[in-house]
Design a protein around this motif. Structure first.
Motif, PDB file in Angstrom:
ATOM      1  N   VAL A 247      49.920  53.704  45.478  1.00 11.77           N
ATOM      2  CA  VAL A 247      49.331  52.768  46.429  1.00 11.77           C
ATOM      3  C   VAL A 247      50.370  51.718  46.788  1.00 11.77           C
ATOM      4  O   VAL A 247      50.873  51.009  45.910  1.00 11.77           O
ATOM      5  CB  VAL A 247      48.082  52.088  45.823  1.00 11.77           C
ATOM      6  CG1 VAL A 247      47.519  51.042  46.786  1.00 11.77           C
ATOM      7  CG2 VAL A 247      47.020  53.126  45.474  1.00 11.77           C
ATOM      8  N   PRO A 248      50.731  51.590  48.068  1.00 14.35           N
ATOM      9  CA  PRO A 248      51.720  50.561  48.451  1.00 14.35           C
ATOM     10  C   PRO A 248      51.172  49.166  48.191  1.00 14.35           C
ATOM     11  O   PRO A 248      49.972  48.910  48.296  1.00 14.35           O
ATOM     12  CB  PRO A 248      51.939  50.803  49.948  1.00 14.35           C
ATOM     13  CG  PRO A 248      51.389  52.167  50.220  1.00 14.35           C
ATOM     14  CD  PRO A 248      50.293  52.387  49.223  1.00 14.35           C
ATOM     15  N   PHE A 249      52.059  48.249  47.877  1.00 17.03           N
ATOM     16  CA  PHE A 249      51.664  46.880  47.583  1.00 17.03           C
ATOM     17  C   PHE A 249      51.217  46.174  48.863  1.00 17.03           C
ATOM     18  O   PHE A 249      51.841  46.317  49.919  1.00 17.03           O
ATOM     19  CB  PHE A 249      52.836  46.121  46.967  1.00 17.03           C
ATOM     20  CG  PHE A 249      52.485  44.744  46.492  1.00 17.03           C
ATOM     21  CD1 PHE A 249      51.990  44.545  45.219  1.00 17.03           C
ATOM     22  CD2 PHE A 249      52.631  43.647  47.326  1.00 17.03           C
ATOM     23  CE1 PHE A 249      51.647  43.277  44.783  1.00 17.03           C
ATOM     24  CE2 PHE A 249      52.298  42.372  46.907  1.00 17.03           C
ATOM     25  CZ  PHE A 249      51.798  42.188  45.630  1.00 17.03           C
ATOM     26  N   ALA A 250      50.134  45.405  48.750  1.00 19.12           N
ATOM     27  CA  ALA A 250      49.650  44.593  49.868  1.00 19.12           C
ATOM     28  C   ALA A 250      49.347  43.202  49.331  1.00 19.12           C
ATOM     29  O   ALA A 250      48.594  43.043  48.362  1.00 19.12           O
ATOM     30  CB  ALA A 250      48.404  45.207  50.490  1.00 19.12           C
ATOM     31  N   SER A 251      49.942  42.182  49.924  1.00 17.25           N
ATOM     32  CA  SER A 251      49.806  40.823  49.425  1.00 17.25           C
ATOM     33  C   SER A 251      48.439  40.246  49.766  1.00 17.25           C
ATOM     34  O   SER A 251      47.889  40.499  50.848  1.00 17.25           O
ATOM     35  CB  SER A 251      50.907  39.933  50.003  1.00 17.25           C
ATOM     36  OG  SER A 251      50.865  39.949  51.421  1.00 17.25           O
ATOM     37  N   PRO A 252      47.867  39.441  48.867  1.00 10.87           N
ATOM     38  CA  PRO A 252      46.625  38.730  49.201  1.00 10.87           C
ATOM     39  C   PRO A 252      46.918  37.593  50.164  1.00 10.87           C
ATOM     40  O   PRO A 252      47.993  36.980  50.119  1.00 10.87           O
ATOM     41  CB  PRO A 252      46.145  38.212  47.843  1.00 10.87           C
ATOM     42  CG  PRO A 252      47.382  38.085  47.021  1.00 10.87           C
ATOM     43  CD  PRO A 252      48.302  39.168  47.491  1.00 10.87           C
ATOM     44  N   ALA A 253      45.971  37.285  51.023  1.00 10.45           N
ATOM     45  CA  ALA A 253      46.211  36.295  52.081  1.00 10.45           C
ATOM     46  C   ALA A 253      46.613  34.938  51.518  1.00 10.45           C
ATOM     47  O   ALA A 253      47.490  34.255  52.067  1.00 10.45           O
ATOM     48  CB  ALA A 253      44.951  36.161  52.950  1.00 10.45           C
ATOM     49  N   LEU A 439      44.349  42.144  39.489  1.00 15.50           N
ATOM     50  CA  LEU A 439      44.649  43.533  39.866  1.00 15.50           C
ATOM     51  C   LEU A 439      43.400  44.379  39.658  1.00 15.50           C
ATOM     52  O   LEU A 439      42.847  44.418  38.550  1.00 15.50           O
ATOM     53  CB  LEU A 439      45.795  44.080  39.005  1.00 15.50           C
ATOM     54  CG  LEU A 439      47.237  43.935  39.506  1.00 15.50           C
ATOM     55  CD1 LEU A 439      47.479  44.765  40.735  1.00 15.50           C
ATOM     56  CD2 LEU A 439      47.577  42.489  39.752  1.00 15.50           C
ATOM     57  N   GLN A 440      42.957  45.010  40.708  1.00 14.51           N
ATOM     58  CA  GLN A 440      41.797  45.894  40.621  1.00 14.51           C
ATOM     59  C   GLN A 440      42.041  47.107  41.496  1.00 14.51           C
ATOM     60  O   GLN A 440      42.276  46.965  42.698  1.00 14.51           O
ATOM     61  CB  GLN A 440      40.530  45.159  41.064  1.00 14.51           C
ATOM     62  CG  GLN A 440      39.261  45.976  40.889  1.00 14.51           C
ATOM     63  CD  GLN A 440      38.015  45.145  41.112  1.00 14.51           C
ATOM     64  OE1 GLN A 440      38.033  43.928  40.947  1.00 14.51           O
ATOM     65  NE2 GLN A 440      36.937  45.810  41.487  1.00 14.51           N
ATOM     66  N   ASP A 441      42.015  48.287  40.880  1.00 13.67           N
ATOM     67  CA  ASP A 441      42.310  49.533  41.597  1.00 13.67           C
ATOM     68  C   ASP A 441      43.655  49.430  42.315  1.00 13.67           C
ATOM     69  O   ASP A 441      43.803  49.898  43.449  1.00 13.67           O
ATOM     70  CB  ASP A 441      41.207  49.873  42.596  1.00 13.67           C
ATOM     71  CG  ASP A 441      39.873  50.163  41.923  1.00 13.67           C
ATOM     72  OD1 ASP A 441      39.900  50.742  40.814  1.00 13.67           O
ATOM     73  OD2 ASP A 441      38.827  49.795  42.485  1.00 13.67           O
ATOM     74  N   TYR A 442      44.613  48.797  41.651  1.00 14.60           N
ATOM     75  CA  TYR A 442      45.990  48.630  42.158  1.00 14.60           C
ATOM     76  C   TYR A 442      46.065  47.711  43.374  1.00 14.60           C
ATOM     77  O   TYR A 442      47.130  47.597  43.988  1.00 14.60           O
ATOM     78  CB  TYR A 442      46.627  49.987  42.484  1.00 14.60           C
ATOM     79  CG  TYR A 442      46.500  50.978  41.364  1.00 14.60           C
ATOM     80  CD1 TYR A 442      47.188  50.811  40.167  1.00 14.60           C
ATOM     81  CD2 TYR A 442      45.661  52.086  41.486  1.00 14.60           C
ATOM     82  CE1 TYR A 442      47.042  51.709  39.122  1.00 14.60           C
ATOM     83  CE2 TYR A 442      45.513  52.995  40.445  1.00 14.60           C
ATOM     84  CZ  TYR A 442      46.208  52.792  39.265  1.00 14.60           C
ATOM     85  OH  TYR A 442      46.069  53.691  38.234  1.00 14.60           O
ATOM     86  N   GLU A 443      44.979  47.064  43.716  1.00 20.55           N
ATOM     87  CA  GLU A 443      44.990  46.089  44.792  1.00 20.55           C
ATOM     88  C   GLU A 443      45.073  44.685  44.203  1.00 20.55           C
ATOM     89  O   GLU A 443      44.523  44.412  43.132  1.00 20.55           O
ATOM     90  CB  GLU A 443      43.745  46.233  45.676  1.00 20.55           C
ATOM     91  CG  GLU A 443      43.692  47.558  46.426  1.00 20.55           C
ATOM     92  CD  GLU A 443      42.488  47.656  47.342  1.00 20.55           C
ATOM     93  OE1 GLU A 443      41.635  46.735  47.313  1.00 20.55           O
ATOM     94  OE2 GLU A 443      42.386  48.657  48.074  1.00 20.55           O
TER      95      GLU A 443
END
Length: 590
Positions: A247-253, A439-443
């Motif tokens: 899963v590619p990394f996505a930053s939190p707002a 971190l939850q489900d790699y998010e």
């Protein structure tokens, strides 16, 4: 090493204690051209293996004066077929290599181009006996290559197991290796004409962008940055390449920032702020994977690694518990108060530390070496030095251990040292964190406000982080000589033979590869005389100065072994695990 060498003024530094560095040995004799070398090797076929030694010297494999080719220097020949490989040096003039000067115009670009060329040469040498120390995912300053930034000349060091049939020379195989396979590989890898030019430019620009991001962290109040789209998981525990379909990394707002780079423009991702950052989440959701990416973010990574734009401040240090390590006169009062025996912990030593005392000592040693960020994972920590809940505090009154949770705020507010901590089993740190990342489900989610609401009042009390004593080491106890010979040898990534000592570095998780471990040993030997009359931190400052000025040449001291430059923190870690270590004195810490 990827910069031009210039002579430095003699005389050392005020105050003495500096060891003069020997210059390179005088050039070996000019022997002839490639045809002469092939003829000599054919003529040796079937002769005693020791006759290979007569080949030592320089051979012109590219015509008169090296024009259109390169010079092969045979530096050392192994004593028999089972000894460590012979050592070769290839000198490619810039007029032949013809790489564009802009690709090596700065130290960072030259290091990047060197990393690209080593990997290209390794690919070309595949299927031959010849080896070159190109490294893996990290792009480090390596002794295997030098690029002169004035002339574009390229010098590469190689290993060559000279072919034998039993203890007899296999001359025809040796001739094919040195006069056919090697020239072909060098021509394909080390000339701009045959290089993958787009890949070379991308490699250099990728490293330059990562270095720019890392340099920008302090001015933005960050300790680390993780670009959107980064791939953090690795293929396996023994394969550091990126995991497929991760899963590619996505930053939190709430933590998203945009930073400029010189080549790809603005890059958006998650900024990890200074202060106390907590990474939380359930098991197997990616907490430790994120922390590991931050640990390795002190280094640059090759294009395609997935972590090319994951960067961490250069002085971030990973801390772990380490049962049975030695500790020599470390001031651990911040975490261990006076022992039941009445023994002071300002000057604490043990031959076999427990998990808690080893972690306490490692924390102080990291601060002593100049760490400005601590990276800690509960999975590799000692529980009793990390937390103590209300019920245990009420039950156990005479507890000499001061948990890290009681010091973590002062470590930042009073000393300016940030902490990034993975914690999934205790909520005691929630109230003390400036930033909480879930971190939850790699998010990744920013949950600081929710965490503070849940935490309520902090457990325990915030205690001021005390000053600690800085140590002065007896340089005679840091001696790589063993039976009259200087002995510095890496045994894999996690073990180092240093003189008569075997140093266990398996818990020093930010070592990149065995070549860097070898560099730790050479740097430690170079550091030893600089310890005389100085604290550990002062001696490390001098080491950094030498490495900035001269790169790998500063610590080679005639060694023909491949090595990569270490950080001061891994050198300090080896020093602190040296069982022969003798601390002369303490300074400060009252």
């Amino acid at each position: 090493m990827t910069r031009s060498h210039r002579t430095r003024p003699s005389g050392g530094r005020p105050g003495g204690g500096r060891r003069d560095r020997p210059s390179d040995p005088p050039p070996t004799a000019q022997r002839g051209d490639g045809r002469a070398l092939a003829a000599d090797l054919h003529g040796m076929d079937g002769a005693s293996y020791g006759r290979y030694k007569s080949l030592t010297g320089r051979w012109d494999l590219g015509g008169s004066g090296g024009s259109g080719g390169f010079v092969l220097e045979i530096r050392r020949i192994q004593s028999d077929p089972f000894a460590p490989p012979s050592r070769l040096r290839v000198r490619m003039p810039g007029t032949t290599a013809q790489f564009p000067p802009e690709l090596y115009a700065t130290p960072d670009r030259a290091r990047a181009l060197g990393g690209f060329l080593l990997r290209a040469l390794r690919r070309e040498l595949h299927g031959t006996p010849l080896t070159v120390d190109a490294g893996h995912q990290e792009v480090l300053d390596r002794s295997a290559i030098t690029i002169d930034r004035d002339t574009g000349d390229i010098v590469v060091e190689l290993g060559a197991p000279m072919p034998g049939q039993g203890r007899r020379i296999a001359g025809h195989s040796a001739a094919r290796m040195l006069t056919e396979q090697l020239p072909h590989a060098v021509d394909q890898a080390l000339t701009w004409q045959h290089a993958d030019q787009q890949a070379a430019e991308t490699f250099v620009e990728t490293i330059e962008d990562a270095d720019a991001l890392r340099a920008a962290l302090p001015e933005h109040g960050l300790v680390a940055f993780v670009a959107d789209g980064a791939v953090l998981p690795r293929a396996s525990g023994i394969d550091d390449r990126p995991m497929r379909d991760a899963v590619p990394f996505a930053s939190p707002a709430d933590l998203r920032v945009t930073l400029p780079t010189p080549n790809r423009g603005d890059v958006t991702g998650m900024g990890v702020p200074e202060g106390v950052t907590l990474i939380v989440g359930g098991g197997y959701h990616g907490k430790s994977t994120l922390l590991r990416a931050l640990e390795t973010g002190v280094y640059d990574h090759v294009p395609g690694d997935g972590r090319e734009l994951v960067v961490t401040r250069p002085d971030a240090v990973s801390i772990r518990a380490e049962d049975e390590r030695s500790v020599e006169r470390v001031d651990v009062r911040a975490f261990v108060s006076e022992l039941p025996s009445g023994r002071s912990t300002k000057d604490f030593s043990t031959e076999s530390a427990s998990g808690s005392t080893s972690q306490a000592a490692s924390t102080i040693e990291a601060l002593e070496s100049g760490a400005d960020v601590l990276l800690i994972d509960e999975d590799t920590s000692a529980t009793n030095v990390m937390i103590r809940d209300d019920r245990m505090r009420e039950l156990i009154e005479a507890e000499p251990l001061v948990p890290f949770v009681d010091r973590i705020r002062s470590l930042w507010t009073d000393r300016g040292v940030s902490t990034v901590l993975v914690m999934g089993g205790s909520g005691d740190y929630l109230a003390r964190a400036d930033t909480v990342i879930l971190l939850q489900d790699y998010e990744v989610h920013a949950v600081t406000d929710r965490a503070h609401a849940i935490a309520g009042e902090a457990v325990g009390e915030d205690r001021e982080f005390p000053e600690f004593a800085h140590r002065e080491i007896d340089p005679r106890s840091v001696d790589p000589e063993s039976r009259g010979k200087r002995k510095v040898t890496a045994r894999g990534r996690g073990r180092l033979t240093f003189g008569g000592d075997d140093i266990d570095l398996s818990a020093v998780s930010q070592l990149a590869d065995p070549s860097q471990t070898n560099g730790v040993g050479l740097a430690l030997a170079h550091l030893a005389p600089q310890l005389d009359g100085r604290t550990v931190a002062e001696a490390l400052d001098l080491l950094d100065e030498d490495l900035r000025a001269d790169g790998p040449a500063a610590i080679a001291h005639g060694s023909l072994a491949d090595f990569a430059l270490p950080r001061r923190h891994e050198v300090a870690a080896a020093l602190n695990r040296l069982r022969s270590l003798d601390v002369r004195d303490h300074h400060g810490g009252d």
